[in-house]
Design an enzyme around this catalytic site. Structure first.
Site, PDB file in Angstrom:
ATOM      1  N   LYS A 249     -10.832  -3.798  -5.054  1.00 38.73           N
ATOM      2  CA  LYS A 249     -11.619  -2.591  -5.319  1.00 38.73           C
ATOM      3  C   LYS A 249     -10.736  -1.476  -5.851  1.00 38.73           C
ATOM      4  O   LYS A 249     -11.224  -0.506  -6.417  1.00 38.73           O
ATOM      5  CB  LYS A 249     -12.396  -2.145  -4.066  1.00 38.73           C
ATOM      6  CG  LYS A 249     -11.612  -2.121  -2.774  1.00 38.73           C
ATOM      7  CD  LYS A 249     -12.566  -2.025  -1.567  1.00 38.73           C
ATOM      8  CE  LYS A 249     -11.925  -2.563  -0.295  1.00 38.73           C
ATOM      9  NZ  LYS A 249     -12.867  -2.929   0.732  1.00 38.73           N
TER      10      LYS A 249
ATOM     11  N   LYS B 206      -4.888 -10.335  -7.363  1.00 36.91           N
ATOM     12  CA  LYS B 206      -6.090 -10.445  -6.541  1.00 36.91           C
ATOM     13  C   LYS B 206      -7.193  -9.522  -7.076  1.00 36.91           C
ATOM     14  O   LYS B 206      -6.904  -8.420  -7.504  1.00 36.91           O
ATOM     15  CB  LYS B 206      -5.709 -10.013  -5.115  1.00 36.91           C
ATOM     16  CG  LYS B 206      -6.708 -10.338  -4.048  1.00 36.91           C
ATOM     17  CD  LYS B 206      -6.243  -9.839  -2.694  1.00 36.91           C
ATOM     18  CE  LYS B 206      -6.373  -8.338  -2.575  1.00 36.91           C
ATOM     19  NZ  LYS B 206      -6.337  -7.813  -1.200  1.00 36.91           N
TER      20      LYS B 206
ATOM     21  N   LYS C 268       0.818  -1.215   0.000  1.00 31.22           N
ATOM     22  CA  LYS C 268       0.000   0.000   0.000  1.00 31.22           C
ATOM     23  C   LYS C 268       0.846   1.257   0.000  1.00 31.22           C
ATOM     24  O   LYS C 268       0.460   2.267  -0.584  1.00 31.22           O
ATOM     25  CB  LYS C 268      -0.919   0.007   1.228  1.00 31.22           C
ATOM     26  CG  LYS C 268      -2.151  -0.862   1.062  1.00 31.22           C
ATOM     27  CD  LYS C 268      -3.207  -0.412   2.031  1.00 31.22           C
ATOM     28  CE  LYS C 268      -4.537  -1.053   1.786  1.00 31.22           C
ATOM     29  NZ  LYS C 268      -5.559  -0.550   2.705  1.00 31.22           N
TER      30      LYS C 268
HETATM   31  P1  TYM Z   1     -10.531  -5.673   3.395  1.00 31.22           P
HETATM   32  O1  TYM Z   1     -11.479  -4.578   3.711  1.00 31.22           O
HETATM   33  O2  TYM Z   1      -9.469  -5.429   2.379  1.00 31.22           O
HETATM   34  O3  TYM Z   1     -11.321  -6.962   2.927  1.00 31.22           O
HETATM   35  C1  TYM Z   1     -12.387  -7.499   3.694  1.00 31.22           C
HETATM   36  C2  TYM Z   1     -12.398  -9.015   3.627  1.00 31.22           C
HETATM   37  O4  TYM Z   1     -12.524  -9.452   2.270  1.00 31.22           O
HETATM   38  C3  TYM Z   1     -11.483 -10.382   1.981  1.00 31.22           C
HETATM   39  N1  TYM Z   1     -11.082 -10.216   0.582  1.00 31.22           N
HETATM   40  C4  TYM Z   1     -10.968 -11.232  -0.283  1.00 31.22           C
HETATM   41  N2  TYM Z   1     -11.174 -12.553  -0.136  1.00 31.22           N
HETATM   42  C5  TYM Z   1     -10.991 -13.325  -1.213  1.00 31.22           C
HETATM   43  N3  TYM Z   1     -10.590 -12.849  -2.426  1.00 31.22           N
HETATM   44  C6  TYM Z   1     -10.369 -11.534  -2.620  1.00 31.22           C
HETATM   45  N4  TYM Z   1      -9.995 -11.060  -3.802  1.00 31.22           N
HETATM   46  C7  TYM Z   1     -10.554 -10.654  -1.504  1.00 31.22           C
HETATM   47  N5  TYM Z   1     -10.431  -9.306  -1.342  1.00 31.22           N
HETATM   48  C8  TYM Z   1     -10.761  -9.057  -0.059  1.00 31.22           C
HETATM   49  C9  TYM Z   1     -10.339  -9.995   2.914  1.00 31.22           C
HETATM   50  O5  TYM Z   1      -9.435 -11.057   3.102  1.00 31.22           O
HETATM   51  C10 TYM Z   1     -11.093  -9.647   4.168  1.00 31.22           C
HETATM   52  O6  TYM Z   1     -11.421 -10.804   4.906  1.00 31.22           O
HETATM   53  N6  TYM Z   1      -7.397  -5.573   7.275  1.00 31.22           N
HETATM   54  C11 TYM Z   1      -8.711  -6.007   6.844  1.00 31.22           C
HETATM   55  C12 TYM Z   1      -9.860  -5.440   7.655  1.00 31.22           C
HETATM   56  C13 TYM Z   1      -9.774  -5.675   9.133  1.00 31.22           C
HETATM   57  C14 TYM Z   1     -10.007  -6.908   9.794  1.00 31.22           C
HETATM   58  C15 TYM Z   1      -9.852  -6.619  11.176  1.00 31.22           C
HETATM   59  C16 TYM Z   1     -10.309  -8.194   9.373  1.00 31.22           C
HETATM   60  C17 TYM Z   1      -9.491  -4.739  10.072  1.00 31.22           C
HETATM   61  N7  TYM Z   1      -9.542  -5.311  11.324  1.00 31.22           N
HETATM   62  C18 TYM Z   1      -9.993  -7.622  12.157  1.00 31.22           C
HETATM   63  C19 TYM Z   1     -10.469  -9.187  10.345  1.00 31.22           C
HETATM   64  C20 TYM Z   1     -10.304  -8.907  11.720  1.00 31.22           C
HETATM   65  C21 TYM Z   1      -8.885  -5.569   5.400  1.00 31.22           C
HETATM   66  O7  TYM Z   1      -8.239  -4.655   4.915  1.00 31.22           O
HETATM   67  O8  TYM Z   1      -9.876  -6.226   4.744  1.00 31.22           O
END
Ligand code: TYM
Length: 339
Positions: free
Chosen positions: A205, A202, A119
């Site tokens: 968004k 991957k 990032k």
């Molecule tokens: P974020 O907001 O990027 O994504 C949310 C969830 O979606 C999953 N995900 C995917 N799974 C499969 N294939 C993909 N292409 C894909 N893109 C996104 C992510 O693995 C995630 O589960 N750091 C985290 C948010 C967070 C969090 C937490 C998660 C903050 N605190 C505590 C769990 C527990 C994040 O950026 O997810």
């Protein structure tokens, strides 16, 4: 301490930093609803707005996206009565515990985090301090509930390992068995949904090409068109999983099919092995549209009543604080902070 000492509790979060993609749905939201409905866990789901602002967010847009994400959770089957559903900034204990964890986590650990490197890009000196400390806040999100299980996509694995390291170091430094060793739950056929334009990337968004992803707000025509145009190779589908090796685009579409159909990849290939993509893609589109259309319709319906969404988030935050306040108070006591 054995995790059996902790009540089975699921926590997970999604950033309200952009629209929801098929990756978020299959890798996270669909599984959140499943875990809620299995009934083995108390389930807590969060819109992590404090994480989102580690990179610039337009304020009005952030509010809209947070509400839209809440609508996305509900439309995907998360029930705000059965689960606790709220936005992170309304529960101040997340940020308070994160500060404690900033004193526990080591610079060397944070320096290894690949998401920060991705990032921050080349211009690391210009990244926010919050972006660097992001995984410490994520550990706090989880551990402020003593959560035992965290369902996520594969890209979050390293952060969950760090969460365990922070819990272990805290317990060790203060001579307590206070925080659990949280288990990541990275299961199912779609833990890493890939771009429809490039099977090595991957689905995200932030990809500049809208054709690379399916958005939960896409209509039936857009979903079908994106799948029809998805990059593939010229061969027919194999009947065995081994036949997907070296065919990332084919594997991705089969994984997506399996996740929608609640089947294993083996089962899907037993059915579709030998078919050409010209036949398989419409089957996949039909399945995708049948499952996603009601979700996007329900999201638009829910978005009409902003008051109701805000009420749900406030109520979720109140319920969350019943758990977080005593855990933070105990943490402060362990650390030696006078109250
Ligand atoms: P974020 O907001 O990027 O994504 C949310 C969830 O979606 C999953 N995900 C995917 N799974 C499969 N294939 C993909 N292409 C894909 N893109 C996104 C992510 O693995 C995630 O589960 N750091 C985290 C948010 C967070 C969090 C937490 C998660 C903050 N605190 C505590 C769990 C527990 C994040 O950026 O997810």
């Amino acid at each position: 301490m054995a995790n059996t000492a902790f009540q089975p509790r699921v926590f997970s979060g999604i950033q309200p930093s952009g629209g929801l993609t098929l990756g978020n749905y299959l890798g996270a939201l669909k599984r959140f609803a499943d875990m809620q409905n299995e009934g083995n866990f108390e389930t807590i789901y969060c819109m992590v707005d404090l994480h989102a602002i580690t990179v610039w967010q337009d304020p009005a847009d952030l509010k809209r996206k947070t509400r839209e994400l809440c609508a996305g959770f509900i439309a995907s089957g998360v029930d705000p009565e059965k689960s606790i559903l709220f936005n992170q900034s309304q529960v101040p204990e997340h940020a308070q515990l994160a500060w404690i964890f900033n004193t526990v986590a080591r610079m060397g650990w944070m320096n290894r985090m690949t998401q920060f490197k991705d990032k921050a890009g080349k211009n690391r000196e210009n990244a926010s301090l919050g972006l660097f400390a992001y995984p410490s806040l994520m550990a706090a999100d989880i551990l402020i509930y003593h959560a035992t299980h965290v369902p996520v996509g594969e890209d979050q694995k390293q952060h969950l390992e760090l969460t365990r390291d922070i819990a272990a170091k805290f317990n060790h430094d203060y001579g307590v068995d206070f925080f659990p060793m949280t288990e990541p739950v990275i299961e199912g056929a779609a833990t890493r949904v890939m771009s429809l334009r490039d099977g090595s990337k991957k689905m995200s968004k932030s990809d500049p090409s809208d054709m690379s992803r399916i958005n939960l707000t896409d209509d039936a025509d857009a979903i079908a068109a994106k799948l029809r145009k998805a990059r593939t190779d010229p061969d027919a589908l194999p009947s065995e999983v081994d036949g997907l090796a070296e065919r990332p685009e084919a594997r991705n579409l089969v994984n997506i099919y399996a996740a929608f159909a609640d089947m294993t990849v083996e089962q899907v290939l037993a059915d579709v092995g030998g078919k050409q993509f010209s036949e398989f893609k419409p089957m996949l589109a039909e399945l995708a549209v049948a499952q996603l259309s009601p979700i996007s319709a329900e999201m638009s319906r829910l978005m009409q009543d902003q008051e109701e969404i805000d009420k749900i988030l406030r109520r979720g935050a109140e319920r969350a604080r019943e758990i977080t306040e005593p855990i933070l108070a105990k943490t402060y006591d362990i650390v030696g902070l006078v109250r």
